[in-house]
Design a protein around this motif. Structure first.
Motif, short mmCIF file in Angstrom:
data_model
loop_
_atom_site.label_atom_id
_atom_site.label_comp_id
_atom_site.label_asym_id
_atom_site.label_seq_id
_atom_site.Cartn_x
_atom_site.Cartn_y
_atom_site.Cartn_z
N PRO A 11 0.80 -1.23 0.00
CA PRO A 11 0.00 0.00 0.00
C PRO A 11 0.83 1.28 0.00
CG PRO A 11 -0.93 -1.57 1.55
CD PRO A 11 0.35 -2.17 1.05
N ALA A 12 1.81 1.37 0.90
CA ALA A 12 2.56 2.63 0.98
C ALA A 12 3.79 2.60 0.07
CB ALA A 12 2.99 2.89 2.42
N ILE A 14 6.68 1.52 0.87
CA ILE A 14 7.86 1.93 1.62
C ILE A 14 8.58 0.73 2.22
CG2 ILE A 14 8.66 3.22 3.62
CD1 ILE A 14 6.21 5.04 3.22
N ALA A 15 7.82 -0.13 2.88
CA ALA A 15 8.48 -1.18 3.65
C ALA A 15 8.31 -2.59 3.08
CB ALA A 15 7.94 -1.14 5.08
N HIS A 16 7.05 -3.06 3.03
CA HIS A 16 6.84 -4.47 2.71
C HIS A 16 7.30 -4.85 1.30
CE1 HIS A 16 4.37 -4.19 6.32
NE2 HIS A 16 4.61 -5.49 6.42
N TYR A 18 9.86 -4.05 -0.17
CA TYR A 18 11.29 -4.36 -0.16
C TYR A 18 11.62 -5.52 0.78
CZ TYR A 18 11.06 -0.03 -2.61
OH TYR A 18 10.71 0.92 -3.53
N MET A 19 10.89 -5.58 1.91
CA MET A 19 11.12 -6.69 2.82
C MET A 19 10.85 -8.01 2.11
SD MET A 19 9.31 -5.21 6.26
CE MET A 19 9.71 -6.63 7.28
N ALA A 42 7.33 3.07 -3.62
CA ALA A 42 7.02 4.50 -3.71
C ALA A 42 7.96 5.21 -4.66
CB ALA A 42 7.10 5.13 -2.33
N SER A 43 9.15 4.69 -4.84
CA SER A 43 10.08 5.35 -5.74
C SER A 43 10.00 4.78 -7.16
CB SER A 43 11.51 5.24 -5.21
OG SER A 43 11.87 3.89 -5.05
N GLU A 46 11.53 -0.78 -9.71
CA GLU A 46 12.97 -1.06 -9.78
C GLU A 46 13.19 -2.51 -10.17
OE1 GLU A 46 15.26 1.08 -6.36
OE2 GLU A 46 13.13 0.97 -5.85
N ARG B 48 -2.86 2.49 7.87
CA ARG B 48 -1.95 1.52 7.29
C ARG B 48 -2.12 0.15 7.95
NH1 ARG B 48 -0.07 -2.03 5.83
NH2 ARG B 48 1.90 -2.54 4.83
N ILE B 62 6.74 -2.30 12.16
CA ILE B 62 7.22 -1.13 11.42
C ILE B 62 6.07 -0.23 11.02
CG2 ILE B 62 9.44 -1.76 10.41
CD1 ILE B 62 7.79 -2.95 8.07
N HIS B 64 4.25 2.67 9.59
CA HIS B 64 4.78 3.69 8.70
C HIS B 64 3.67 4.50 8.06
CE1 HIS B 64 4.59 -0.14 6.47
NE2 HIS B 64 4.22 0.58 5.42
N ALA B 65 4.04 5.64 7.53
CA ALA B 65 3.04 6.53 6.96
C ALA B 65 3.66 7.34 5.85
CB ALA B 65 2.50 7.47 8.03
N ARG B 66 2.82 7.68 4.90
CA ARG B 66 3.27 8.54 3.80
C ARG B 66 2.21 9.60 3.64
NH1 ARG B 66 4.06 7.08 -2.48
NH2 ARG B 66 5.56 8.73 -2.92
N LEU B 100 8.80 4.35 9.75
CA LEU B 100 9.27 5.07 8.57
C LEU B 100 8.25 6.14 8.20
CD1 LEU B 100 10.29 1.95 6.42
CD2 LEU B 100 11.61 3.11 8.20
N VAL B 102 7.36 9.28 5.53
CA VAL B 102 7.73 9.79 4.21
C VAL B 102 6.74 10.86 3.76
CG1 VAL B 102 8.27 9.14 1.84
CG2 VAL B 102 8.52 7.46 3.65
N ASP B 108 13.64 10.74 -4.53
CA ASP B 108 14.00 9.35 -4.73
C ASP B 108 15.05 8.82 -3.78
OD1 ASP B 108 12.80 7.61 -6.42
OD2 ASP B 108 14.58 7.43 -7.69
N LEU B 111 13.81 7.61 -0.45
CA LEU B 111 13.01 6.39 -0.59
C LEU B 111 13.93 5.19 -0.77
CD1 LEU B 111 10.18 7.71 -2.91
CD2 LEU B 111 9.97 7.00 -0.53
N LYS B 112 15.01 5.40 -1.48
CA LYS B 112 15.96 4.29 -1.71
C LYS B 112 16.61 3.86 -0.39
CE LYS B 112 16.49 3.86 -6.39
NZ LYS B 112 16.33 5.08 -7.22
N ALA B 115 14.13 1.87 1.46
CA ALA B 115 14.02 0.55 0.84
C ALA B 115 15.16 -0.34 1.29
CB ALA B 115 14.02 0.69 -0.68
N SER B 118 14.44 -1.43 4.79
CA SER B 118 13.39 -2.44 4.81
C SER B 118 13.94 -3.81 4.43
CB SER B 118 12.27 -2.07 3.84
OG SER B 118 11.65 -0.88 4.27
#
Lengths: 477, 148
Positions: A11-12, A14-16, A18-19, A42-43, A46, B48, B62, B64-66, B100, B102, B108, B111-112, B115, B118
């Motif tokens: 969803p975000a 950000i985390a999952h 990549y995990m 989010a970015s 990749e 979230r 973890i 997190h929020a954006r 986290l 954001v 970018d 965010l990297k 990542a 994470s």
């Protein structure tokens, strides 16, 4: 070496994303697998999977937390795909690779392409219906042409001797009956492929058998089968039912037989009985209500009646509504009332011929397969049967049925106004030449007007509908 | 401001429920001046969690929020003295939090970094430091990933 590709998102972003990507990579490497994971975070995207990586992969893992666009999914068409929520992937990472074969299914994104300037339909109900269309077209083409040959042979004086005790059937009868198989199985094959497109193999057999049942008036004890609308309803219901059924967790011992034993068995039992005890009687009831309605139309409202009968005939092409109108008209022949049956003679020609003509005038709004089938639909449609129009209606139910029904209704009203009479079934557009339909000039006028309207409606409605579909797809993409 | 600094750590988060912990994390974020509004952040955290839990097992979550309530990409770290029910993937309560944050229009490079962090969270040795290491060890472990 086993090769794996995967896509992760969440969803975000950000985390999952990549995990799970990391977890899949680590796990696969520890097993000695080659692995590529695309992250949609989010970015942005990749490590985007190359088509070569996808082509070489034995399995595709989609660990998805915010869905995947249809377009995105299409990359994995015909691959063995394990699809699961991203959090489930994280939770079960240690067991995820234990049975990739058993947990995967062959992804089938529809590849049916519309005309050159049309985006292809890829996902959702329309793509499921298109799967039914492409499966059914060969049945109706092959079967229809055989029936047409058989009927022509009989009309040119060859014997039409059925199989019976002590008699061998005539060749015309044999050809017609082989052709009839095409029409008979077209409907269940539609239901089966619609369900198959939604939830793969486990849905195929039950959907085929249940649609067959629903379309067999003798098994159901009704005057008519459920026709192609029945195939849509059953194909979709069983498709979605199995889709959720497949998620059932039965433990290691039974999981492996879920797909080819438990699901087909239970689905067939449940939907078979539902069809027998619900759809059958409901259809019989509907038909008797409609029939008594038709019989009670006052004679002063003949033109309105003509409209209704014409519309009903064109509506479901062989389904219960069509059959009711046909039965109403046909049964009046015994009381020497021929003008209602005249409507049947005119209106049942229209949908297949109009669909075919539309593909010639505006090919861009039809799929390649629909265009290729047009000559057969035209020939069979103008001689013996309305069935060739069914795949065209299935491909775009709303605009096609609306166009056919409206044109059928107006033509029906015109036909009865001009008092066109038909005394017996013949070979469609040639009926007046055989003396079965008269006066010939009004008959051909009605057919011409009907075709013009029907083609106009099809092109207008379907173009508009496609435009709206495209807009909708763009919105969701 | 750096994405992670010693001031982003609170080894003694107050609270005994998920919401209270989120509130303490929001206090921390507000104190270091990376958010505009505390309750907004708590709301985003909760939203979230609704999607699916961020407690990924082993006692770590973890949240997190954006959102545009967040001024710059930030990592918060905290531990709680009591075990907190977090509806985790493995069903166990959590006491270690790495949050986290954001902004919506994040560049970018940050965010990297997140990542990268994470990805580290699925490695047991790294998680072990987060769970049991001293404040200095935790700082070094995270800092090694994001500030190098």
């Amino acid at each position: 070496m086993t090769k794996i590709v995967a896509v992760t998102n969440c969803p975000a972003g950000i985390a999952h994303t990549y995990m799970v990507a990391e977890a899949i990579e680590e796990k696969a490497k520890s097993l000695g697998y080659e692995v590529h994971v695309e992250t949609q975070g989010a970015s942005g995207v990749e490590n985007k999977l190359t088509s070569e990586q996808i082509a070489q992969a034995d399995y595709v893992i989609l660990a998805i937390g915010k869905g995947l666009t249809d377009h995105d999914k299409e990359r994995f068409n015909q691959k063995k795909v394990v699809e699961l929520p991203v959090s489930e992937a994280l939770k079960h990472i240690d067991t995820l690779f234990d049975d990739l074969e058993g947990n995967s299914h062959i992804l089938s994104a529809s590849k049916v392409k519309l005309g050159s300037d049309q985006e292809k339909v890829t996902e959702g109900v329309m793509s499921y219906l298109m799967a039914g269309v492409s499966a059914a077209l060969p049945f109706v083409i092959g079967g229809g042409l055989l029936i047409a040959i058989g009927s022509l042979m009989v009309q040119f004086g060859m014997p039409n001797t059925p199989l019976g005790k002590g008699t061998s059937p005539s060749i015309a009868w044999i050809i017609t009956n082989i052709g009839n198989l095409g029409f008979q199985f077209m409907i269940p094959i539609m239901g089966a492929y619609i369900a198959y497109a939604i939830s793969d193999k486990p849905a195929f057999a039950p959907a085929f058998l249940v649609t067959y049942l629903a379309n067999d008036n003798q098994l159901l004890g009704t005057e008519s089968g459920a026709g192609f609308l029945g195939a849509i309803v059953i194909g979709l219901s069983i498709g979605y039912f199995v889709k959720y059924f497949k998620k059932l967790k039965l433990g290691k011992n039974f999981q492996s037989v879920l797909g080819y034993m438990i699901i087909p068995f239970v689905t067939l039992l449940v939907f078979g009985l539902l069809t027998y005890f619900l759809i059958g009687p409901a259809m019989a009831w509907l038909m008797s209500v409609m029939l008594s309605f038709l019989q009670n139309i006052p004679t002063s409202m003949k033109i309105v009646g003509g409209f209704i009968v014409g519309a009903m005939l064109a509506f479901d092409m062989g389904g219960p509504i069509n059959k009711t109108a046909w039965f109403f008209s046909f049964s009046l022949l015994s009381s020497h009332v021929f003008n209602w049956y005249g409507i049947v003679g005119v209106v049942t020609l229209l949908p297949p011929m109009a669909a075919a003509i539309s593909t010639w005038i505006k090919p861009a709004i039809f799929s390649k397969q629909e265009r290729a089938a047009s000559w057969s639909a035209f020939l069979v449609g103008m001689t013996v049967a309305t069935e060739p129009a069914i795949p065209y209606a299935l491909a775009a139910p709303l605009p096609m049925i609306t166009a056919n029904t409206l044109a059928g209704g107006i033509t029906g009203a015109l036909t009865i106004f001009l008092n066109v009479e038909r005394t017996a079934p013949g070979i469609g557009i040639f009926d007046p030449l055989l003396g079965l339909e008269s006066p010939w000039y009004w008959f051909y006028l009605c057919v011409a007007v009907g075709l013009a309207l029907n083609v106009l409606f099809i092109i207008t409605f379907k173009s508009y509908w496609l435009k709206k579909q495209a807009a909708k797809e763009e919105k969701t993409a | 401001m750096n994405i992670f600094e010693t001031s982003h750590i609170n080894m003694n988060l107050a609270g005994s429920s998920q919401k209270e912990i989120m509130s303490s994390l929001a206090d921390l974020a507000f104190d270091i001046n990376v958010i505009n509004d505390k309750s907004e952040l708590i709301k985003d955290y909760l939203e979230r969690e609704e999607e699916s839990t961020t407690g990924f097992g082993n006692g770590v979550a973890i949240p997190h929020a954006r959102s545009n309530n967040i001024k710059s990409a930030t990592i918060l770290f905290g531990r709680s003295s009591s075990d907190i029910e977090w509806d985790s993937l493995d069903g166990k309560p959590v006491n270690t939090f790495i949050s986290l944050l954001v902004p919506d229009d994040q560049a970018d490079e940050h965010l990297k970094l997140l990542a990268k962090l994470s990805r580290k969270l699925v490695h047991k040795d790294f998680v072990e430091i987060l769970k049991t290491g001293s404040e200095a060890e935790v700082f070094e472990a995270i800092n090694n990933i994001v500030n190098n």
